[in-house]
Design a protein around this motif. Sequence first.
Motif, mmCIF file in Angstrom:
data_model
loop_
_atom_site.group_PDB
_atom_site.id
_atom_site.type_symbol
_atom_site.label_atom_id
_atom_site.label_comp_id
_atom_site.label_asym_id
_atom_site.label_seq_id
_atom_site.Cartn_x
_atom_site.Cartn_y
_atom_site.Cartn_z
ATOM 1 N N LEU A 14 -13.011 -8.744 15.456
ATOM 2 C CA LEU A 14 -12.711 -8.254 14.362
ATOM 3 C C LEU A 14 -13.257 -9.389 13.027
ATOM 4 O O LEU A 14 -13.507 -8.928 12.035
ATOM 5 N N PHE A 15 -13.325 -10.542 13.618
ATOM 6 C CA PHE A 15 -13.996 -11.755 12.613
ATOM 7 C C PHE A 15 -15.331 -11.338 12.423
ATOM 8 O O PHE A 15 -15.620 -11.342 11.326
ATOM 9 N N GLY A 16 -15.990 -10.907 13.361
ATOM 10 C CA GLY A 16 -17.566 -10.437 13.265
ATOM 11 C C GLY A 16 -17.470 -9.338 12.487
ATOM 12 O O GLY A 16 -18.350 -9.365 11.580
ATOM 13 N N GLY A 17 -16.695 -8.448 12.609
ATOM 14 C CA GLY A 17 -16.994 -7.151 11.522
ATOM 15 C C GLY A 17 -16.466 -7.548 10.205
ATOM 16 O O GLY A 17 -17.251 -6.661 9.343
ATOM 17 N N TRP A 18 -15.528 -8.287 10.049
ATOM 18 C CA TRP A 18 -15.119 -8.779 8.702
ATOM 19 C C TRP A 18 -16.169 -9.695 7.872
ATOM 20 O O TRP A 18 -16.570 -9.283 6.794
ATOM 21 N N THR A 19 -16.852 -10.328 8.792
ATOM 22 C CA THR A 19 -17.985 -11.132 8.138
ATOM 23 C C THR A 19 -19.211 -10.049 7.788
ATOM 24 O O THR A 19 -19.820 -10.163 6.689
ATOM 25 N N ALA A 20 -19.588 -9.126 8.709
ATOM 26 C CA ALA A 20 -20.400 -8.145 8.279
ATOM 27 C C ALA A 20 -19.869 -7.461 7.074
ATOM 28 O O ALA A 20 -21.064 -6.880 6.135
ATOM 29 N N GLN A 21 -18.808 -6.990 6.905
ATOM 30 C CA GLN A 21 -18.459 -6.128 5.734
ATOM 31 C C GLN A 21 -18.312 -7.049 4.494
ATOM 32 O O GLN A 21 -18.553 -6.249 3.150
ATOM 33 N N ARG A 22 -18.041 -8.184 4.643
ATOM 34 C CA ARG A 22 -18.125 -8.907 3.347
ATOM 35 C C ARG A 22 -19.401 -9.334 2.674
ATOM 36 O O ARG A 22 -19.115 -9.773 1.324
ATOM 37 N N VAL A 23 -20.438 -9.405 3.441
ATOM 38 C CA VAL A 23 -21.914 -9.694 3.002
ATOM 39 C C VAL A 23 -22.553 -8.542 2.562
ATOM 40 O O VAL A 23 -23.879 -8.809 2.875
ATOM 41 N N THR A 24 -22.100 -7.462 2.307
ATOM 42 C CA THR A 24 -23.061 -6.260 1.896
ATOM 43 C C THR A 24 -23.792 -6.672 0.824
ATOM 44 O O THR A 24 -24.657 -5.921 0.596
ATOM 45 N N ASP A 25 -23.544 -7.330 -0.073
ATOM 46 C CA ASP A 25 -24.501 -7.616 -1.062
ATOM 47 C C ASP A 25 -26.007 -8.308 -0.676
ATOM 48 O O ASP A 25 -26.902 -8.401 -1.528
ATOM 49 N N ARG A 26 -25.939 -8.772 0.467
ATOM 50 C CA ARG A 26 -27.144 -9.341 1.096
ATOM 51 C C ARG A 26 -27.367 -8.744 2.424
ATOM 52 O O ARG A 26 -27.616 -9.079 3.586
ATOM 53 N N ARG A 27 -27.506 -7.351 2.183
ATOM 54 C CA ARG A 27 -27.462 -6.588 3.326
ATOM 55 C C ARG A 27 -28.959 -6.907 4.228
ATOM 56 O O ARG A 27 -28.602 -6.710 5.378
ATOM 57 N N HIS A 28 -30.107 -7.219 3.624
ATOM 58 C CA HIS A 28 -31.267 -7.564 4.481
ATOM 59 C C HIS A 28 -31.067 -8.570 5.265
ATOM 60 O O HIS A 28 -31.344 -8.731 6.470
ATOM 61 N N LEU A 29 -30.251 -9.793 4.693
ATOM 62 C CA LEU A 29 -29.683 -10.728 5.737
ATOM 63 C C LEU A 29 -28.839 -10.396 7.003
ATOM 64 O O LEU A 29 -29.023 -10.811 7.772
#
Length: 277
Positions: A14-29
Motif C-alpha cells: 500500500l505504501f508503494g502504491g501511495w508513493t506512486a499516486q502522490r508523485v503524479t506531477d513527476r510522471r516521467h520520474l
Amino acid sequence: MAVFVALGAFLMTLFGGWTAQRVTDRRHLVLGLAGGLMLGVVGLDLLPEAMHAAGEEIFGVPQALLLFVGGFLVAHLVERLLAVRQASHGADPKESVPHGRDPAATTEARTADATDRANGADTAPVAANGGRVPQVGLTAAAAMVGHSVMDGIALGAAFQIGGGMGAAVALAVIAHDFADGFNTYTITSLYGNDRRKALTMLVADAVAPVVGAASTLLFTLPEEVLGSYLGFFGGALLYLAAAEILPEAHHEHPARSTVLCTILGVCFIWLVVGAAG
C-alpha cells in the motif's frame, strides 16, 4: 508467523502504491523508477530464483529460460491482439492517417463505426493514453497480483523450512513489495484506467501475499512449479518494462534524471536481494 509477516508486506505494498499516486506531477520520474524496479526484480530476483528452482533442460535450454521467453512473447501477443481489436472498432480521431492509407477510406471506416455505436452495436472501448488499451494494464496488474500470491506462498514455504530461511525470504518479500505496489498502481494508470480501478488493483495486490501465506497452512507447492511460474512471469514483466514503461518515461521528458531514477530502481532491488542473501 508467515501470515503475520505477510501483513507487513500488505502495508508495504500500500505504501508503494501511495508513493506512486502522490508523485503524479513527476510522471516521467515515476515511470523511470518503475521501469528500473521491474528490471531489477526480473534480472536480479525472479530469473535467478527460477533458474535455481526449475533448472531442468529441454533440448539444451533450461526450462526456466524457455518459460521466460514464452512469458515475454505471450505479453507481446496479448497486447498486440487487444490493440488490433481496438483498432478494428475505430482509431482515435487524433491519430494521424498512416502512410499509404486513403484518408477517405479512414473517414468512411470511422463513420461506419459511429453508425454501429448509434445502433447499439457492441464495440471495444477506445484506447487511452496514446493508443494504449486499458485491458492490457488490468491484465498486467492481475499478473502482479498473482505474483504477490506466489510471494506469500514462498514466504510460508520458507518458514516451513526454518526460521532463518523464513527471515531471509521475509526481508526480500517485504522490501520488494514496495516495488510491487508502486508498479501495480503505475502500470494500471499508465494504460488509461481510472483512479478507482488502479486503487482496486493495488488493494488486491496488497491482500495477495497474506492469502498466499495463509494457503501454505493447507498445502506445499512443489519447487519446480514455483520456478516455472517465476520464469514465465519474469518474461512478461520484462516486456512491460522494456517495451512500454521505459519508452513512455522518455517520450516527453528524455532527461538524465529519468535515467538516474531507472538506475536507482535497479540498485534498490540489488540491495534488497543482497541483504536477503
